[in-house]
Design an enzyme around this catalytic site. Structure first.
Site, PDB file in Angstrom:
ATOM      1  N   ASP A  15      16.490   0.765   5.916  1.00  0.00           N
ATOM      2  CA  ASP A  15      15.504   1.067   6.953  1.00  0.00           C
ATOM      3  C   ASP A  15      14.898  -0.258   7.412  1.00  0.00           C
ATOM      4  O   ASP A  15      13.977  -0.790   6.802  1.00  0.00           O
ATOM      5  CB  ASP A  15      14.428   1.994   6.381  1.00  0.00           C
ATOM      6  CG  ASP A  15      13.409   2.442   7.416  1.00  0.00           C
ATOM      7  OD1 ASP A  15      13.285   1.765   8.460  1.00  0.00           O
ATOM      8  OD2 ASP A  15      12.730   3.452   7.181  1.00  0.00           O
ATOM      9  N   GLU A  18       4.755   0.302  -1.143  1.00  0.00           N
ATOM     10  CA  GLU A  18       5.362   1.174  -0.134  1.00  0.00           C
ATOM     11  C   GLU A  18       5.217   2.595  -0.684  1.00  0.00           C
ATOM     12  O   GLU A  18       6.099   3.107  -1.352  1.00  0.00           O
ATOM     13  CB  GLU A  18       6.821   0.798   0.108  1.00  0.00           C
ATOM     14  CG  GLU A  18       7.377   1.384   1.402  1.00  0.00           C
ATOM     15  CD  GLU A  18       7.869   2.807   1.253  1.00  0.00           C
ATOM     16  OE1 GLU A  18       7.026   3.734   1.260  1.00  0.00           O
ATOM     17  OE2 GLU A  18       9.090   2.998   1.139  1.00  0.00           O
ATOM     18  N   GLU A  23       4.133  13.463  -1.759  1.00  0.00           N
ATOM     19  CA  GLU A  23       4.404  12.792  -3.043  1.00  0.00           C
ATOM     20  C   GLU A  23       3.137  12.258  -3.718  1.00  0.00           C
ATOM     21  O   GLU A  23       3.184  11.853  -4.872  1.00  0.00           O
ATOM     22  CB  GLU A  23       5.438  11.659  -2.917  1.00  0.00           C
ATOM     23  CG  GLU A  23       6.819  12.147  -2.547  1.00  0.00           C
ATOM     24  CD  GLU A  23       7.833  11.018  -2.434  1.00  0.00           C
ATOM     25  OE1 GLU A  23       9.033  11.289  -2.611  1.00  0.00           O
ATOM     26  OE2 GLU A  23       7.427   9.866  -2.169  1.00  0.00           O
ATOM     27  N   HIS A  80      13.356   6.027   7.997  1.00  0.00           N
ATOM     28  CA  HIS A  80      13.817   7.087   7.103  1.00  0.00           C
ATOM     29  C   HIS A  80      12.773   8.181   6.921  1.00  0.00           C
ATOM     30  O   HIS A  80      13.085   9.268   6.423  1.00  0.00           O
ATOM     31  CB  HIS A  80      14.220   6.515   5.741  1.00  0.00           C
ATOM     32  CG  HIS A  80      13.076   6.161   4.846  1.00  0.00           C
ATOM     33  ND1 HIS A  80      12.316   5.021   5.020  1.00  0.00           N
ATOM     34  CD2 HIS A  80      12.551   6.799   3.769  1.00  0.00           C
ATOM     35  CE1 HIS A  80      11.388   4.974   4.084  1.00  0.00           C
ATOM     36  NE2 HIS A  80      11.502   6.037   3.314  1.00  0.00           N
TER      37      HIS A  80
END
Length: 447
Positions: A141, A234, A243, A383
């Site tokens: 990406d 990240e 998440e 992504h």
């Protein structure tokens, strides 16, 4: 800059108090948007949907990664935290009070034959990041990886002789960027088994004395230093907060980041627009009617209970764009990550709409050279793609029509890394146009 037409609304409606595929399809030329007629289609597909374009066509690459869409939100000072965004907080009935009241699991599961919610509490999360294909996808990406590299290596004065903490270090790529930018020492933390390869990568590239890779959960490990100067991570997931990794970054910030230290990235905004997506929605809904001669239509009601994470062609967006949430990682608290916010978008053309599409923009600030990137449909592919929420049926809209509502998001009670979401949709045509307004509220799970 366009003013929000509902900012001072007095209508009781607005004042009541009460796993996607890794590979991306080959780039195709975007198709032209079709025109539609105004009107409301409640609970059934608009006839126009038979001829609508395929939203799933990948959009053409942009020459830069900054967002280019028309937006109607004002620039927010860097020092302002999400807590001050009270004017954006939803006051709609069902979207106020405790987050525990926003989402009704029993109501959500009615009509579903089976529920596949993860029951193991999220331990699968770290195992998934031990798979090589995930890291390959993220490294490929370019928007993501080059933005981090530019933010770090184009600001050597910010990193020179600094102690850096890399949370969720994976293969160690961000740790190496920081070391190359002049960091005194970098501590990379990851609980996945990929750390064994990260250590070898660090060694092979000559940074063994400058980078230390630690395996474990951030909430449980100890660092050999009391404070760090910079945190880089990240952490972003689909719909930004899927998440729940931002929770971990905030834990590390409060425990280890020195006063006045840098956290990268430090700002993020969540965006929303209406979407015309009749062809894809229709195919997805009716796919189950005949599967190799087998009637699987009992699966149709479950087709849209999960938001669709996919690439959206920017030509499929017939409305303005609104910002419905902002986070400043220097000041935001974990409790602020469960939110209920208002949104309002205005139609720019006649068309049919079938839901909303959301994305997020990221800022690496606090340094000499600021870096930004967008995950939206007006920018180059990432992504993260975009997240689409379909509503029931479709609305045929005209220029100036409004789609207004609320978006509530909370951690799932069954798996804290998943998101329980509720979205209301209020279609508001111009006064005295002969078309009725229409409202609906739906629940979703992003898991």
């Amino acid at each position: 800059m366009e003013q929000n037409p509902w900012e001072n609304a007095t209508d009781t409606l607005f004042t009541a108090t009460s796993d996607p595929k890794a590979a991306e399809e080959a780039q195709k030329k975007p198709k032209k948007a079709n025109k539609g007629k105004k009107g409301v289609k409640n609970g059934k597909k608009s006839a126009k949907a038979q001829n609508t374009k395929n939203t799933r066509t990948s959009h053409e690459e942009s020459k830069d990664v900054e967002m280019k869409e028309e937006t109607k939100t004002s620039t927010t000072p860097a020092s302002v935290s999400v807590v001050s965004k009270s004017s954006r907080r939803s006051t709609e009935e069902g979207f106020t009070g405790s987050p525990d009241n926003w989402f009704n699991n029993d109501s959500f599961k009615k009509g579903l034959i089976a529920d596949f919610t993860h029951k193991e509490g999220g331990d699968y999360y770290f195992e998934s990041y031990s798979n090589f294909y995930i890291h390959e996808e993220m490294l490929k990406d370019k928007v993501r990886t080059e933005s981090y590299r530019n933010a770090i290596e184009s600001n050597p004065e910010a990193f020179k002789d600094k102690v850096v903490l890399d949370i969720g270090c994976g293969t160690g790529v961000l740790s190496i960027f920081a070391a190359r930018a002049g960091a005194k020492h970098v501590y990379g933390i990851d609980n996945a088994d990929i750390v064994h390869y990260a250590r070898e990568i660090v060694k092979k590239n000559g940074f063994e004395s400058q980078i230390t890779i630690i395996q474990g959960k951030v909430e449980e490990i100890s660092l050999p230093v009391e404070k760090v100067d910079i945190i880089v991570s990240e952490w972003m997931g689909y719909f930004l907060i899927y998440e729940s990794m931002m929770d971990t970054v905030l834990f590390a910030r409060d425990k280890w980041l020195r006063k006045g230290g840098l956290i990268l990235p430090d700002k993020c905004t969540m965006k929303v627009a209406a979407i015309e997506d009749g062809d894809y929605k229709d195919k997805k809904l009716h796919f189950w009617d005949n599967v190799y001669g087998i009637d699987m239509s009992c699966l149709s009601p479950a087709s849209f209970v999960e938001p669709c994470v996919d690439t959206v062609n920017h030509e499929c967006i017939p409305s303005t764009v609104d910002t419905f949430m902002e986070f400043d990682l220097n000041t935001v608290q974990v409790k602020d990550l469960e939110f209920s916010s208002k949104y309002s978008v205005k139609m720019k053309r006649e068309d049919s709409i079938h839901g909303i599409v959301t994305w997020f923009d990221i800022v690496f600030g606090g340094m000499k050279n600021e870096v930004r990137f967008s995950t939206g449909p007006f920018a180059e592919y990432t992504h993260w793609k975009q997240t689409v929420f379909y509503f029931d049926g479709s609305y045929d809209v005209g220029v100036g029509d409004i789609l207004e509502g609320s978006i509530a998001c909370k951690k799932s009670s069954e798996n804290f890394r998943a998101c329980d979401l509720k979205v209301s949709y209020h279609y508001i045509p111009p006064p005295n146009c002969g078309v009725d307004s229409h409202c609906q509220t739906l629940q979703y799970k992003l898991r």
